[in-house]
Design a protein around this motif. Sequence first.
Motif, PDB file in Angstrom:
ATOM      1  N   VAL A 108       0.860  -1.184   0.000  1.00 50.36           N
ATOM      2  CA  VAL A 108       0.000   0.000   0.000  1.00 50.36           C
ATOM      3  C   VAL A 108       0.895   1.232   0.000  1.00 50.36           C
ATOM      4  N   ALA A 109       0.784   2.051  -1.042  1.00 55.08           N
ATOM      5  CA  ALA A 109       1.604   3.255  -1.173  1.00 55.08           C
ATOM      6  C   ALA A 109       0.739   4.493  -0.952  1.00 55.08           C
ATOM      7  N   ASP A 110       1.195   5.356  -0.056  1.00 56.26           N
ATOM      8  CA  ASP A 110       0.474   6.600   0.207  1.00 56.26           C
ATOM      9  C   ASP A 110       0.738   7.620  -0.886  1.00 56.26           C
ATOM     10  N   HIS A 111      -0.281   8.394  -1.217  1.00 58.43           N
ATOM     11  CA  HIS A 111      -0.125   9.519  -2.127  1.00 58.43           C
ATOM     12  C   HIS A 111       0.045  10.778  -1.277  1.00 58.43           C
ATOM     13  N   ILE A 112       1.147  11.483  -1.501  1.00 56.16           N
ATOM     14  CA  ILE A 112       1.518  12.624  -0.669  1.00 56.16           C
ATOM     15  C   ILE A 112       1.280  13.941  -1.402  1.00 56.16           C
ATOM     16  N   ASP A 113       0.750  14.913  -0.659  1.00 61.52           N
ATOM     17  CA  ASP A 113       0.670  16.281  -1.164  1.00 61.52           C
ATOM     18  C   ASP A 113       1.177  17.200  -0.060  1.00 61.52           C
ATOM     19  N   ILE A 143      19.997  21.541  -4.304  1.00 60.67           N
ATOM     20  CA  ILE A 143      18.882  20.719  -3.819  1.00 60.67           C
ATOM     21  C   ILE A 143      17.671  21.588  -3.509  1.00 60.67           C
ATOM     22  N   VAL A 144      17.894  22.738  -2.848  1.00 63.69           N
ATOM     23  CA  VAL A 144      16.788  23.635  -2.514  1.00 63.69           C
ATOM     24  C   VAL A 144      16.124  24.150  -3.789  1.00 63.69           C
ATOM     25  N   THR A 145      16.946  24.539  -4.751  1.00 64.92           N
ATOM     26  CA  THR A 145      16.405  25.060  -6.019  1.00 64.92           C
ATOM     27  C   THR A 145      15.567  24.004  -6.721  1.00 64.92           C
ATOM     28  N   ARG A 146      16.105  22.787  -6.798  1.00 69.23           N
ATOM     29  CA  ARG A 146      15.367  21.710  -7.473  1.00 69.23           C
ATOM     30  C   ARG A 146      14.109  21.328  -6.718  1.00 69.23           C
ATOM     31  N   GLY A 154       3.156  20.959 -12.740  1.00 66.29           N
ATOM     32  CA  GLY A 154       2.995  21.977 -11.715  1.00 66.29           C
ATOM     33  C   GLY A 154       3.132  21.446 -10.308  1.00 66.29           C
ATOM     34  N   GLN A 155       3.726  20.263 -10.171  1.00 66.85           N
ATOM     35  CA  GLN A 155       3.856  19.643  -8.859  1.00 66.85           C
ATOM     36  C   GLN A 155       5.255  19.882  -8.295  1.00 66.85           C
ATOM     37  N   ILE A 156       5.307  20.045  -6.966  1.00 68.80           N
ATOM     38  CA  ILE A 156       6.588  20.195  -6.287  1.00 68.80           C
ATOM     39  C   ILE A 156       7.399  18.906  -6.462  1.00 68.80           C
ATOM     40  N   ASN A 157       8.729  19.035  -6.540  1.00 66.91           N
ATOM     41  CA  ASN A 157       9.603  17.880  -6.687  1.00 66.91           C
ATOM     42  C   ASN A 157       9.703  17.157  -5.341  1.00 66.91           C
ATOM     43  N   ARG A 158       8.891  16.123  -5.159  1.00 64.56           N
ATOM     44  CA  ARG A 158       8.781  15.445  -3.871  1.00 64.56           C
ATOM     45  C   ARG A 158      10.093  14.803  -3.422  1.00 64.56           C
ATOM     46  N   SER A 159      10.787  14.133  -4.336  1.00 62.28           N
ATOM     47  CA  SER A 159      12.016  13.440  -3.947  1.00 62.28           C
ATOM     48  C   SER A 159      13.058  14.412  -3.410  1.00 62.28           C
ATOM     49  N   GLU A 160      13.148  15.593  -4.025  1.00 66.48           N
ATOM     50  CA  GLU A 160      14.123  16.589  -3.546  1.00 66.48           C
ATOM     51  C   GLU A 160      13.683  17.197  -2.209  1.00 66.48           C
ATOM     52  N   ILE A 161      12.357  17.353  -2.029  1.00 65.41           N
ATOM     53  CA  ILE A 161      11.849  17.843  -0.739  1.00 65.41           C
ATOM     54  C   ILE A 161      12.264  16.892   0.375  1.00 65.41           C
ATOM     55  N   PHE A 162      12.084  15.588   0.151  1.00 66.26           N
ATOM     56  CA  PHE A 162      12.436  14.609   1.183  1.00 66.26           C
ATOM     57  C   PHE A 162      13.947  14.521   1.372  1.00 66.26           C
TER      58      PHE A 162
END
Length: 216
Positions: A108-113, A143-146, A154-162
């Motif tokens: 089960v994979a969560d969808h994150i926003d 990393i911050v820029t990406r 139009g979605q935030i780059n989740r992998s870079e946020i984490f």
Amino acid sequence: MTELDFTPVPDGRVEVGGKVYMSTAKGGLQPVETIKPQHLLEDERVRKIVGYALALSDKVARFKAHTFDDIDALEALLAQEYGAKLGGPKGNKTLQSYDGLMKVQVQVADHIDFGPELQVAKALLDECLTEWAADARPEIRTIVTRAFNTDKAGQINRSEIFMLLRLEITDERWRRAMEAIRDAIRVVGSRTYVRVSRRDAPDAAWQPVSIDLAKV
């Protein structure tokens, strides 16, 4: 070789006033005799491939439904017999054959926003980078820029946020920014996946049984 299942697809031809037409991509009608032979051949091949794809898609959907029915039935039996439940609290579970050569995993994979706290985090990180200026390691700035560059959807780059959350930086504003990022995380849904694997021997590596057309 066994012939694949096939779902017939209409040939797209209509008869109007005794004349045969085919619909165009613009929504009009084109007399069949005026259509180039190569275009008619292409149309025929596409409809044939789609017919096989539709049948295969239906079969995969039935396989998925039967798989969950079988697992649910096993869970019901275990619950009745032992008061036990398969898997962990999030619904992930693994079933394995007695010889250890086959397994079925339910994941089960969560969808994150992200909520508005993310903009607070961005402002704090900008403050840090501005003050640190030349002293800031270039990889951190990258990393911050990406992380806050949006992709085509139009979605935030989740992998870079984490990835930001994994950095060990003691600046108080950075810590507050990381706290804001954690507060911004929203679980907006989840999706359940079935993964089937097999191996030739108990000490061999697991090999996925692919149901993905791109991986066959």
